[in-house]
Design a protein around this motif. Structure first.
Motif, mmCIF file in Angstrom:
data_model
loop_
_atom_site.group_PDB
_atom_site.id
_atom_site.type_symbol
_atom_site.label_atom_id
_atom_site.label_comp_id
_atom_site.label_asym_id
_atom_site.label_seq_id
_atom_site.Cartn_x
_atom_site.Cartn_y
_atom_site.Cartn_z
ATOM 1 N N GLU A 93 0.849 -1.190 0.000
ATOM 2 C CA GLU A 93 0.000 0.000 0.000
ATOM 3 C C GLU A 93 0.885 1.240 0.000
ATOM 4 O O GLU A 93 1.799 1.372 0.822
ATOM 5 C CB GLU A 93 -0.914 -0.014 1.219
ATOM 6 C CG GLU A 93 -1.660 1.283 1.479
ATOM 7 C CD GLU A 93 -2.486 1.762 0.288
ATOM 8 O OE1 GLU A 93 -2.453 2.975 0.021
ATOM 9 O OE2 GLU A 93 -3.142 0.935 -0.369
ATOM 10 N N TYR A 94 0.597 2.150 -0.938
ATOM 11 C CA TYR A 94 1.396 3.374 -1.071
ATOM 12 C C TYR A 94 1.219 4.299 0.131
ATOM 13 O O TYR A 94 2.162 4.950 0.581
ATOM 14 C CB TYR A 94 0.997 4.089 -2.365
ATOM 15 C CG TYR A 94 1.629 5.445 -2.550
ATOM 16 C CD1 TYR A 94 2.996 5.570 -2.748
ATOM 17 C CD2 TYR A 94 0.853 6.601 -2.536
ATOM 18 C CE1 TYR A 94 3.588 6.817 -2.918
ATOM 19 C CE2 TYR A 94 1.428 7.846 -2.700
ATOM 20 C CZ TYR A 94 2.791 7.943 -2.895
ATOM 21 O OH TYR A 94 3.374 9.178 -3.054
ATOM 22 N N ARG A 95 -0.004 4.328 0.685
ATOM 23 C CA ARG A 95 -0.288 5.227 1.803
ATOM 24 C C ARG A 95 0.132 4.599 3.137
ATOM 25 O O ARG A 95 0.496 3.432 3.224
ATOM 26 C CB ARG A 95 -1.783 5.546 1.870
ATOM 27 C CG ARG A 95 -2.356 6.196 0.638
ATOM 28 C CD ARG A 95 -3.866 6.347 0.767
ATOM 29 N NE ARG A 95 -4.536 5.044 0.933
ATOM 30 C CZ ARG A 95 -5.833 4.896 1.100
ATOM 31 N NH1 ARG A 95 -6.616 5.968 1.142
ATOM 32 N NH2 ARG A 95 -6.365 3.697 1.240
ATOM 33 N N ASP A 96 0.017 5.402 4.177
ATOM 34 C CA ASP A 96 0.191 4.901 5.528
ATOM 35 C C ASP A 96 -1.045 4.079 5.893
ATOM 36 O O ASP A 96 -2.059 4.095 5.180
ATOM 37 C CB ASP A 96 0.362 6.075 6.500
ATOM 38 C CG ASP A 96 1.030 5.672 7.808
ATOM 39 O OD1 ASP A 96 1.182 4.452 8.036
ATOM 40 O OD2 ASP A 96 1.396 6.562 8.589
ATOM 41 N N ASP A 97 -0.989 3.386 6.988
ATOM 42 C CA ASP A 97 -2.111 2.576 7.464
ATOM 43 C C ASP A 97 -3.273 3.507 7.840
ATOM 44 O O ASP A 97 -3.153 4.324 8.752
ATOM 45 C CB ASP A 97 -1.659 1.766 8.685
ATOM 46 C CG ASP A 97 -2.713 0.786 9.174
ATOM 47 O OD1 ASP A 97 -3.879 0.904 8.753
ATOM 48 O OD2 ASP A 97 -2.359 -0.091 9.978
ATOM 49 N N ILE A 98 -4.403 3.387 7.131
ATOM 50 C CA ILE A 98 -5.512 4.313 7.370
ATOM 51 C C ILE A 98 -6.105 4.149 8.767
ATOM 52 O O ILE A 98 -6.768 5.060 9.268
ATOM 53 C CB ILE A 98 -6.631 4.141 6.319
ATOM 54 C CG1 ILE A 98 -7.273 2.763 6.421
ATOM 55 C CG2 ILE A 98 -6.108 4.389 4.917
ATOM 56 C CD1 ILE A 98 -8.544 2.632 5.609
ATOM 57 N N ARG A 99 -5.859 3.010 9.392
ATOM 58 C CA ARG A 99 -6.392 2.790 10.734
ATOM 59 C C ARG A 99 -5.701 3.672 11.766
ATOM 60 O O ARG A 99 -6.208 3.837 12.886
ATOM 61 C CB ARG A 99 -6.247 1.306 11.112
ATOM 62 C CG ARG A 99 -7.121 0.387 10.278
ATOM 63 C CD ARG A 99 -6.720 -1.057 10.434
ATOM 64 N NE ARG A 99 -5.355 -1.286 9.929
ATOM 65 C CZ ARG A 99 -4.757 -2.471 9.912
ATOM 66 N NH1 ARG A 99 -5.408 -3.538 10.365
ATOM 67 N NH2 ARG A 99 -3.535 -2.596 9.441
ATOM 68 N N THR A 100 -4.550 4.234 11.385
ATOM 69 C CA THR A 100 -3.824 5.120 12.299
ATOM 70 C C THR A 100 -3.983 6.585 11.920
ATOM 71 O O THR A 100 -3.432 7.456 12.578
ATOM 72 C CB THR A 100 -2.326 4.778 12.287
ATOM 73 O OG1 THR A 100 -1.769 5.070 10.978
ATOM 74 C CG2 THR A 100 -2.089 3.306 12.588
ATOM 75 N N MET A 101 -4.761 6.846 10.851
ATOM 76 C CA MET A 101 -4.894 8.200 10.333
ATOM 77 C C MET A 101 -6.190 8.843 10.832
ATOM 78 O O MET A 101 -7.246 8.203 10.839
ATOM 79 C CB MET A 101 -4.872 8.187 8.807
ATOM 80 C CG MET A 101 -3.567 7.642 8.221
ATOM 81 S SD MET A 101 -3.687 7.193 6.473
ATOM 82 C CE MET A 101 -4.019 8.786 5.734
ATOM 83 N N GLU A 102 -6.099 10.092 11.255
ATOM 84 C CA GLU A 102 -7.287 10.808 11.716
ATOM 85 C C GLU A 102 -8.167 11.203 10.539
ATOM 86 O O GLU A 102 -9.386 11.067 10.558
ATOM 87 C CB GLU A 102 -6.862 12.058 12.501
ATOM 88 C CG GLU A 102 -7.935 12.548 13.445
ATOM 89 C CD GLU A 102 -7.413 13.601 14.410
ATOM 90 O OE1 GLU A 102 -8.099 14.616 14.533
ATOM 91 O OE2 GLU A 102 -6.344 13.411 14.990
#
Length: 444
Positions: free
Chosen positions: A36-45
């Motif tokens: 996944e190119y992005r960071d883990d969305i579960r840690t994103m506000e």
């Protein structure tokens, strides 16, 4: 003959389709690396990008069932929508059921579903998940590929099959564009979209009937609202960019909404409407087709990377999920022989993917314009009546697409056949009426 445990697959894109594909393949025993190119969305506000609510229907549910996730998604986070609730300019609300059997689609939050799929993928012992890894390139002859790691290092790896699930602007597909005889087209419609929100009431309840997809059709533009678990509604305004550009001040925006969506103004709230509208710019909507979806026995495209569509039939996610199920079926049918599986996927899927892309374009006209037409509503009543008396012989187009797994291309051909039957019947009926009147007038 290969077995699942002998297969190593790398998936580019940890969004909805990529994560589901990882879950399904991992459950079969395939070794999967998910990038996944992005960071883990579960840690994103806050998660950047589209957040248009998803309409989950039969095709998507079937694929989730393969991953063992259907019950969790539907029971815990799905809100049933049994039809459209059409809002007139006067504020009158008219329910238009999807069919007369009470079948429904489910409103599901994009972020929730993505988080659920990622969590399931991580729990699978056959799946490794890598965040903040950017796909660089792949060699289509030997399966080697390169990714950029979070610390800036170029890492080379290889797999039996590389699957591009990296969306409408796919980096995997971009590399395929260099190949001879690879067909590709993209089309931006003149309309864009911008998201707003109807909050819960002061009592913490839904501000409107919750089991409907609410629509404010205004011929050349429209507003829609889908219910959320927190009792709010995700509201999306679709209209030409030229109209968005004219709404440059709070005064012009409020005047526009009062003229066209007067009942929505009080539901959203004037201050919130102004704040949300001017917080961001309208986003574009693109339809993408390509062919083939594979390269040799090494690379395959799924989901939006293969067939991005405008969101007006609610089938983008469902079609992408169905891709995963079809791939799973083909792997078993051809005993994991990728030389047969990948060409079979293109041959099987391309005509159907292009069909639903075209249907999605048509349904925008239906949603913003035809639902206000008496002729359209009459045809819907006729369809539903025939569906009641001849459930196996006559199925409305929307029911075929949304509540069955009939191939998309077959849905269209069956609809065309039903149109011809109905047209012939109406002509015959008209001739009978004309002949009766003629006989009465001239022969008394």
């Amino acid at each position: 003959m290969k077995e699942a445990k002998d297969l190593h697959v790398s998936i580019i894109g940890g969004g909805l389709v990529g994560s589901l594909c990882a879950c399904i393949l991992g459950n079969k025993g395939v070794h999967v690396k998910l990038y996944e190119y992005r960071d883990d969305i579960r840690t994103m506000e806050v998660v950047a990008g589209r957040s248009i609510n998803l309409a989950l229907s039969v095709r998507g549910r079937s694929a989730l069932r393969l991953a063992g996730l259907e019950e969790e998604v539907i029971d815990k986070h799905g809100i049933p929508m049994k039809g459209r609730m059409v809002h007139s300019t006067s504020g009158k609300r008219t329910p238009v059921p999807y069919d007369n059997r009470g079948q429904c689609i489910y409103s599901v939050g994009r972020r929730f579903l993505n988080e659920t799929l990622l969590t399931a993928a991580e729990k699978n012992s056959n799946v490794e998940v890598f965040f903040k890894h950017k796909f660089l390139d792949s060699r289509f002859d030997d399966g080697k590929y390169k990714v950029l790691t979070p610390d800036g290092q170029v890492q080379e790896d290889s797999s039996d099959m590389l699957i591009g699930c990296d969306g409408a602007y796919s980096a995997v597909r971009r590399q395929m564009l260099k190949m001879p005889r690879f067909n590709y087209s993209q089309f931006y419609i003149e309309h864009g979209y911008l998201e707003l929100c109807i909050p819960p009431t002061e009592d913490g309840d839904f501000a409107m009937e919750e089991n409907y997809l609410h629509i404010w059709p205004r011929h050349t533009f429209m507003l829609i609202a889908l219910p959320n678990q927190d009792k709010s509604y995700t509201v999306t305004l679709f209209m030409p960019f030229s109209m968005f550009e004219k709404l440059g001040t709070p005064e012009s925006l409020l005047e526009f909404f009062e003229d066209n969506f007067s009942d929505a103004v009080s539901l959203i709230g004037k201050d919130r409407l102004v704040t949300d509208f001017f917080r961001t710019k309208a986003s574009a909507l693109v339809s993408i087709k390509c062919n083939p979806y594979h390269v040799n026995d090494k690379v395959l495209l799924l989901g939006d990377a293969a067939h991005a569509m405008v969101p007006f039939y609610g089938q983008g996610m469902n079609a992408g999920f169905e891709d995963c199920e079809i791939l799973s079926q083909l792997l078993e049918a051809y005993s994991y022989n990728l030389e047969k599986v990948l060409p079979a996927f293109t041959d099987n899927r391309n005509v159907d993917a292009e069909a639903i892309c075209d249907l999605a374009m048509y349904n925008y006209v239906e949603m913003r314009h035809l639902v206000t037409s008496k002729k359209f509503l009459l045809r819907k009543k006729i369809d539903n009546a025939l569906y009641t008396f001849f459930p196996n012989a006559w199925i409305p187009l929307y029911s075929m697409v949304t509540f069955s797994k009939l191939r998309y291309s077959h849905c269209i051909s069956r609809k065309q056949m039903q149109d011809k039957i109905l047209e012939s019947f109406m002509w015959s009926l008209a001739m009978v009426v004309f002949s009766s009147v003629f006989f009465i007038v001239f022969y008394g």
